[in-house]
Motif scaffolding. Structure first.
Motif, short mmCIF file in Angstrom:
data_model
loop_
_atom_site.label_atom_id
_atom_site.label_comp_id
_atom_site.label_asym_id
_atom_site.label_seq_id
_atom_site.Cartn_x
_atom_site.Cartn_y
_atom_site.Cartn_z
N SER A 63 59.49 -22.98 55.17
CA SER A 63 58.95 -21.72 54.65
C SER A 63 58.91 -21.83 53.08
CB SER A 63 60.59 -20.44 54.68
OG SER A 63 61.44 -20.96 54.03
N ASN A 64 57.97 -20.96 52.35
CA ASN A 64 57.71 -20.95 51.14
C ASN A 64 57.42 -19.57 50.47
OD1 ASN A 64 55.09 -20.62 52.19
ND2 ASN A 64 54.47 -22.68 51.81
N LEU A 65 57.20 -19.56 49.39
CA LEU A 65 56.63 -18.43 48.39
C LEU A 65 55.35 -18.60 48.00
CD1 LEU A 65 60.10 -17.59 46.77
CD2 LEU A 65 59.04 -16.54 49.06
N VAL A 66 54.61 -17.78 48.08
CA VAL A 66 53.15 -17.86 47.30
C VAL A 66 52.95 -16.42 46.42
CG1 VAL A 66 50.59 -17.42 47.68
CG2 VAL A 66 52.01 -18.50 49.18
N LEU A 67 52.94 -16.90 45.10
CA LEU A 67 52.98 -15.63 43.94
C LEU A 67 51.47 -15.44 43.63
CD1 LEU A 67 55.79 -17.23 43.92
CD2 LEU A 67 56.04 -16.38 41.58
N VAL A 68 51.17 -14.02 43.35
CA VAL A 68 49.80 -13.86 43.05
C VAL A 68 49.93 -12.55 42.19
CG1 VAL A 68 49.46 -12.44 45.02
CG2 VAL A 68 47.57 -13.15 43.81
N GLY A 69 49.15 -12.47 41.03
CA GLY A 69 49.24 -11.31 40.20
C GLY A 69 48.54 -10.19 41.06
N ILE A 70 49.12 -9.00 40.31
CA ILE A 70 48.62 -7.63 40.90
C ILE A 70 47.78 -7.17 39.62
CG2 ILE A 70 49.39 -5.62 41.99
CD1 ILE A 70 51.81 -6.97 42.53
N ASP A 71 46.86 -6.34 40.12
CA ASP A 71 46.21 -5.41 39.08
C ASP A 71 46.63 -3.87 38.99
OD1 ASP A 71 44.81 -3.92 40.87
OD2 ASP A 71 42.99 -5.18 40.92
N ASP A 72 45.96 -2.93 38.25
CA ASP A 72 46.65 -1.88 37.89
C ASP A 72 46.56 -0.88 39.14
OD1 ASP A 72 48.12 -0.19 36.33
OD2 ASP A 72 46.34 0.89 35.82
N ASP A 73 45.54 -1.53 40.30
CA ASP A 73 45.27 -0.77 41.18
C ASP A 73 46.20 -1.26 42.49
OD1 ASP A 73 43.23 0.85 40.42
OD2 ASP A 73 41.55 -0.63 40.53
N GLY A 74 47.16 -2.10 42.20
CA GLY A 74 47.87 -2.59 43.14
C GLY A 74 47.23 -3.84 44.23
N GLU A 75 45.93 -4.19 43.55
CA GLU A 75 45.36 -5.16 44.49
C GLU A 75 45.82 -6.68 43.88
OE1 GLU A 75 43.50 -4.61 47.01
OE2 GLU A 75 43.90 -2.48 47.10
N ASP A 76 45.73 -7.57 44.80
CA ASP A 76 45.85 -9.06 44.51
C ASP A 76 44.88 -9.36 43.79
OD1 ASP A 76 48.51 -8.70 46.25
OD2 ASP A 76 47.56 -9.81 47.77
N MET A 77 45.10 -10.15 42.70
CA MET A 77 44.13 -10.91 41.94
C MET A 77 44.01 -12.21 42.49
SD MET A 77 45.63 -9.99 38.24
CE MET A 77 44.29 -10.53 37.41
N THR A 78 43.31 -12.51 43.63
CA THR A 78 43.13 -13.70 44.41
C THR A 78 41.97 -14.40 43.75
OG1 THR A 78 41.43 -12.47 45.74
CG2 THR A 78 43.73 -12.63 46.62
N GLN A 79 41.37 -13.97 42.82
CA GLN A 79 40.56 -15.00 42.15
C GLN A 79 41.13 -15.54 40.85
OE1 GLN A 79 37.51 -15.48 43.49
NE2 GLN A 79 38.18 -14.43 45.18
N GLY A 80 42.38 -15.17 40.58
CA GLY A 80 43.09 -15.81 39.54
C GLY A 80 43.99 -16.81 39.90
N VAL A 81 45.00 -17.09 39.39
CA VAL A 81 46.18 -17.78 39.39
C VAL A 81 46.93 -17.46 40.50
CG1 VAL A 81 48.10 -19.31 38.51
CG2 VAL A 81 46.18 -18.55 36.91
N ILE A 82 47.28 -18.45 41.56
CA ILE A 82 48.02 -18.30 42.56
C ILE A 82 49.06 -19.48 42.44
CG2 ILE A 82 48.26 -18.05 44.91
CD1 ILE A 82 45.28 -17.23 45.21
#
Length: 106
Positions: A63-82
């Motif tokens: 198992s692992n964890l994947v961390l991603v930024g969230i924008d103000d609309d609550g959407e994942d910032m998948t084009q950014g740092v993961i």
């Protein structure tokens, strides 16, 4: 996003972590990530928080964890740092922590 998350007491943290460790005795206990890597996520333009996904590394079945930024609309910032490939406990564990059931320091 502004009020997402809640500060809890040490007693609550111990209850949650010990229950998990009792339920999954051979699972990963914890993950560690450096401040610099977290800052890489949260200092992105438009980032208002971090979402943490559970994952499984298909190569080794761990198992692992994947961390991603969230924008103000609550959407994942998948084009950014993961982030992934965090330091895992067991292996990289604290020496004395009340959050690890075997220490039981309450």
């Amino acid at each position: 996003m502004k009020n997402n998350g809640e500060i809890i007491t040490l007693a609550e943290a111990i209850e949650f972590t010990h229950e998990y460790q009792e339920s999954f005795p051979s699972g990963n206990i914890a993950y560690a990530v450096s401040k610099d890597k977290l800052l890489d996520i949260i200092q992105q333009v438009g980032c208002e928080g971090v979402r943490i996904y559970n994952g499984i590394d298909a190569e080794n079945g761990n198992s692992n964890l994947v961390l991603v930024g969230i924008d103000d609309d609550g959407e994942d910032m998948t084009q950014g740092v993961i982030l992934e490939r965090l330091n895992v406990c067991p292996s990289y564990c604290p020496v004395n922590s009340a959050l690890i059931r075997s220490y039981n320091i309450v």
